[in-house]
Design a protein around this motif. Structure first.
Motif, PDB file in Angstrom:
ATOM      1  N   UNK A  98     -49.914 -10.545  -6.884  1.00 40.69           N
ATOM      2  CA  UNK A  98     -49.438  -9.188  -6.638  1.00 40.69           C
ATOM      3  C   UNK A  98     -48.663  -8.704  -7.849  1.00 40.69           C
ATOM      4  N   UNK A  99     -48.650  -7.400  -8.026  1.00 42.27           N
ATOM      5  CA  UNK A  99     -47.855  -6.808  -9.097  1.00 42.27           C
ATOM      6  C   UNK A  99     -46.540  -6.336  -8.481  1.00 42.27           C
ATOM      7  N   UNK A 100     -45.462  -6.989  -8.873  1.00 43.97           N
ATOM      8  CA  UNK A 100     -44.177  -6.754  -8.222  1.00 43.97           C
ATOM      9  C   UNK A 100     -43.671  -5.331  -8.315  1.00 43.97           C
ATOM     10  N   UNK A 101     -43.986  -4.645  -9.404  1.00 46.45           N
ATOM     11  CA  UNK A 101     -43.456  -3.293  -9.594  1.00 46.45           C
ATOM     12  C   UNK A 101     -44.352  -2.224  -8.979  1.00 46.45           C
TER      13      UNK A 101
ATOM     14  N   UNK B 189     -48.240  -6.601 -16.127  1.00 46.44           N
ATOM     15  CA  UNK B 189     -47.259  -7.160 -15.208  1.00 46.44           C
ATOM     16  C   UNK B 189     -47.707  -8.502 -14.658  1.00 46.44           C
ATOM     17  N   UNK B 190     -48.933  -8.564 -14.209  1.00 51.55           N
ATOM     18  CA  UNK B 190     -49.454  -9.803 -13.630  1.00 51.55           C
ATOM     19  C   UNK B 190     -50.961  -9.887 -13.850  1.00 51.55           C
ATOM     20  N   UNK B 310     -36.242  -3.433 -19.104  1.00 48.85           N
ATOM     21  CA  UNK B 310     -37.096  -4.538 -18.662  1.00 48.85           C
ATOM     22  C   UNK B 310     -38.502  -4.341 -19.206  1.00 48.85           C
ATOM     23  N   UNK B 311     -38.915  -5.249 -20.037  1.00 49.85           N
ATOM     24  CA  UNK B 311     -40.244  -5.166 -20.631  1.00 49.85           C
ATOM     25  C   UNK B 311     -41.285  -5.510 -19.582  1.00 49.85           C
ATOM     26  N   UNK B 312     -42.533  -5.063 -19.815  1.00 51.16           N
ATOM     27  CA  UNK B 312     -43.608  -5.497 -18.928  1.00 51.16           C
ATOM     28  C   UNK B 312     -43.569  -7.014 -18.774  1.00 51.16           C
ATOM     29  N   UNK B 313     -43.681  -7.474 -17.548  1.00 47.55           N
ATOM     30  CA  UNK B 313     -43.422  -8.869 -17.217  1.00 47.55           C
ATOM     31  C   UNK B 313     -44.290  -9.844 -17.991  1.00 47.55           C
TER      32      UNK B 313
END
Lengths: 508, 323
Positions: A98-101, B189-190, B310-313
């Protein structure tokens, strides 16, 4: 019975002679498996038995070297997750994808947006979510941010993602690892409901109790091979454990009565904040005596990690007192060691070992300044190797090679090396976090026996684990942590349900 | 009246200086939102500027220069992509390498081809992007406020200036209103979530670095054939890094990125304006100090005035399928 009815139709999934190697590792050896439609099929096996590899092949994450896959009776080539999704296979991964944001809605539509512009897709997802909510009782706010949701709800989003894509077969990889007992119970209710609506569910887990509770059939894997597929009704946890390990395993921990003695560790009103300044441990007090194991139960992330770090001198406490053998313990890991406090950290990869070091180098970590390892200003290599050999023998570490890089040992053997290092120091207090995380059933039994032996030798042991069964099996006294507080203390015989309530924050 | 005029002049000049920053900042936004850190913005701008100056000089066409700038910059962006996406190399190292290659290569090629001290030949106005005044700009010039804004800020800029400011809402729309944007943000992000959703992570990241290359090409072309009239050795002079700083201020969002770039533009315009001008109570401030102000401010702002950015994860982390 649902399964009898489905017998006549094609199996939902049929894997035939699946073979997969990763370099020298033969992860899947000629595996065949049939999963009947409308059933819950469990797959058990130790770490590295090849369960996850097999499911990743089914989901198109990896390609099998050879073998065939049939979905609903039709030969199907699954070269990517896209193919799997098209064939009606959905997967809920152990670590959520999942993408947390993003919001729930955005996560569900990712990859199935329904056009270049998001607007039309959004409306469609919303409608579909309402339908799924009605059909399966899967309630979740579509506009909530994933990061704001509890783990149980995040998992629900993963299930919704699969259902939204039209999954008929749902694979769940270790779904209860992150859940409280009541959340797990809720998940099982959802899974049963899905089954009743004709969906097929494949459940990968190492928790035999869950297999017994929810599955219709169960397949056991061992070292890359499929060793058995049995109707759950006709098997027992003992039989499954034996099939998994290849020998008889004692599932229950045997321990004698023992009267605790003097107080070794005393914690008074301890407050610990994390790096961001959030209070993680909120005024906790307890004591651990010689000759007892105190277990701290709780869902991961409720302050147990910070508590351990504060006691072992890794994280300075904000306020409160820690006394070891009656004297204050400053926040200094080296001094803690010198004062006979040994620590088996929760996250051994981060805090316990160096993967790229040899076994013998790992065995002396933290004690590398000890007299016995010195030869003048140099390290006494021969003494270190001899000591490592002895420890490896005592703790049944395999392969017994002091010069092997630690990363090449299995998780269980790595953990045994850490335990050997800490226990053989003969500490007064042993602090153990998640002793059997990523450790297979055979090694679990061994590690548990060692911890009991420590207690029987009159040592104090503080055990933190998210595995409630482990806590109840080992501990003489159970403390439950929730939201940084100790929400209860109870005997290990207390029912799982009652401990579960305390884990969720209800006062004892 | 005089103050208003001064203000309009500074604002106009601030906009002109902020354009290359804005292009580069948006370029970095595409790349970094997709999880590919890019400190090679500077280098890509530089090759873009060189290609633009060279091709415009050879063909006499500003548009040909712009296209050459984009192609050259995209080529370097793809090298960065190849190193950091396909080969999962260290993105910082790759970016640094690109900056060095760009600085050396452009100076050397310029020297070899044109032999005028590392520059490209001076361009005639026809081979540059020149601003044309809007209707009635001259007549409205003296109307307070509205007229001044119209004739000194809005009117008479070259087309790349308008394109830079149009790229801001366009980027916003792409990022938040389209499938492409959703996937781009997700992959930063993911990436595992994107992979399991059946979308190719490398394809998304290559698309992102390509967007980055295109925009750096615009930035370079602006420097060499719109604002300036030739490529000059190392003419970017750290703009790529200021753009990165602006990107961090803006917390990787397009609209704030525009404000951040304008802020730097204003600082530079003011600094230029105050050169050699005595300030009441202080006296004449050395040129060097004025020029250093934007950089000093960058350090201060980054050190804590903007809050936690906060940078992209998944930024900076090559994507490897886990076993």
């Amino acid at each position: 019975m649902t399964s009898d009815k489905a017998m006549a139709a094609h199996p939902a999934i049929a894997l035939a002679h699946i073979d997969k190697r990763f370099g020298p590792v033969h992860a899947n050896k000629d595996i065949s498996l049939e999963v009947e439609k409308g059933t819950i099929h469990g797959i058990v096996g130790e770490n590295g038995a090849g369960k996850s590899t097999l499911m990743s092949i089914l989901f198109g994450f990896y390609q099998a070297d050879s073998g065939d896959i049939q979905v609903d009776g039709k030969p199907t080539r699954i070269a990517s997750p896209t193919d799997a999704i098209r064939a009606g296979i959905g997967m809920v991964h152990q670590h959520f994808m999942l993408v947390g944001k993003f919001t729930v809605l955005e996560n569900i539509m990712l990859g199935a947006e329904g056009g270049f512009l998001l607007n039309s897709g959004r409306a469609k997802v919303r409608r579909e979510l309402e339908r799924l909510e009605k059909d399966y009782g899967l309630t979740v706010d579509p506009d909530a941010l994933i990061d704001d949701l509890a783990v149980g709800l995040q998992q629900r989003v993963e299930i919704l993602k699969a259902l939204y894509r039209g999954a008929e077969v749902l694979i769940l990889d270790e779904p209860t690892g992150v859940l409280t007992p009541s959340e797990a119970e809720h998940l099982f209710r959802i899974l049963r409901q899905l089954k009743d609506q004709g969906k097929t569910i494949v459940l990968i887990t190492h928790k035999l109790k869950e297999i017994m509770a929810i599955t219709d059939r169960v397949s056991v894997m061992r070292r890359g091979e499929m060793v058995a597929t049995l109707p759950t009704r006709e098997t027992s946890p003992e039989q499954l454990a034996e099939l998994m390990v290849g020998r008889r395993v004692l599932l229950r921990v045997v321990k004698a009565e023992r009267q605790p003695e003097r107080v070794v560790l005393e914690v008074k009103n301890l407050v610990v904040k994390d790096t961001a300044g959030t209070v993680k441990v909120n005024g906790v007090s307890f004591a651990v005596r010689a000759g007892e194991i105190v277990g701290i139960a709780g869902v991961a992330g409720n302050g147990q990690s910070e508590l351990l770090e504060a006691i072992t001198g890794i994280r300075p406490p904000f306020s409160g007192e820690i006394l070891l053998n009656g004297k204050p313990l400053p926040c200094d890991a080296a001094q803690a060691r010198a004062r006979k406090l040994a620590h088996v950290p929760e996250d051994r990869h981060r805090l316990g070992i160096v993967m790229s070091f040899d076994a013998c180098e790992n065995v002396i970590l933290g004690y590398h300044g000890d007299e016995i390892y010195q030869n003048g200003i140099f390290q006494d290599r021969r003494a270190i190797v001899a000591d490592t050999e002895k420890k490896m023998q005592d703790f049944d570490v395999r392969p017994q090679d002091p010069h092997l890089r630690l990363g090449l040992f299995s998780g269980g053997n790595q953990q045994k090396i850490v335990l050997a290092r800490e226990i053989e120091q003969d500490p007064d207090l042993l602090i153990v976090g998640q002793p059997t995380r990523g450790v297979d059933v055979g090694a679990i039994e061994f590690i548990h026996r060692r911890l009991i032996a420590m207690r029987d030798r009159g040592k104090a042991v503080l055990l933190v684990s998210v595995e409630l069964d482990e806590i109840r099996g080992l501990a003489d006294r159970v403390l439950v942590m929730c939201g940084g507080n100790i929400t209860g203390e109870c005997a290990p015989e207390t029912s799982e349900k009652q401990i579960g309530l305390m884990m969720a924050g209800a006062a004892a | 009246m005089e103050w208003l005029d001064l203000f309009a002049q500074i604002a106009g000049s601030a906009i002109r200086v902020s354009v290359p920053l804005l292009f580069a900042c948006l370029a970095g936004l595409y790349s970094e939102r997709a999880g590919v850190f890019d400190i090679g913005l500077e280098g890509k701008m530089l090759v873009g500027a060189f290609a633009a100056g060279t091709v415009a000089a050879l063909t006499g066409s500003a548009w040909a220069g712009l296209i050459a700038a984009i192609l050259a910059s995209v080529f370097f962006a793809l090298i960065h992509g190849f190193a950091s996406i396909t080969h999962r190399g260290n993105q910082i190292v790759s970016g640094v390498a690109i900056n060095f290659i760009a600085a050396g290569l452009t100076a050397q090629l310029g020297e070899t081809w044109f032999d005028i001290g590392g520059q490209t030949p001076q361009l005639p106005n026809e081979a540059r992007f020149m601003g044309a005044p809007w209707p009635f700009a001259a007549e409205l010039r003296n109307v307070p406020v509205i007229g001044q804004v119209y004739s000194q800020i809005l009117s008479g800029q070259n087309i790349l200036v308008y394109m830079a400011f149009l790229a801001v809402p366009l980027t916003w729309w792409l990022l938040y209103r389209t499938r492409f944007g959703l996937r781009l943000r997700a992959v930063g992000e993911n990436p595992a979530a994107v992979d399991t959703a059946g979308i190719s992570v490398p394809a998304m990241r290559y698309a992102a670095v390509t967007c980055c290359g295109v925009l750096c090409g615009f930035a370079g072309a602006y420097l060499a054939i719109a604002q300036g009239a030739s490529f000059i050795e190392n003419m970017t002079a750290g703009k790529g890094f200021i753009a990165l700083a602006a990107l961090i201020f803006a917390k990787w969002r397009p609209i704030p990125a525009m404000w951040a770039c304008l802020l730097f533009g204003v600082l530079e315009a003011v600094a230029n304006r105050l050169q050699g001008v005595p300030i009441t109570g202080i006296g004449e401030v050395p040129v060097q100090l004025m020029q250093a102000v934007p950089y000093i401010l960058t350090v201060f702002l980054l050190a804590g005035f903007i809050g936690h950015a906060v940078a992209p994860k998944a930024g900076g982390v090559p994507y490897v399928k886990e076993k």
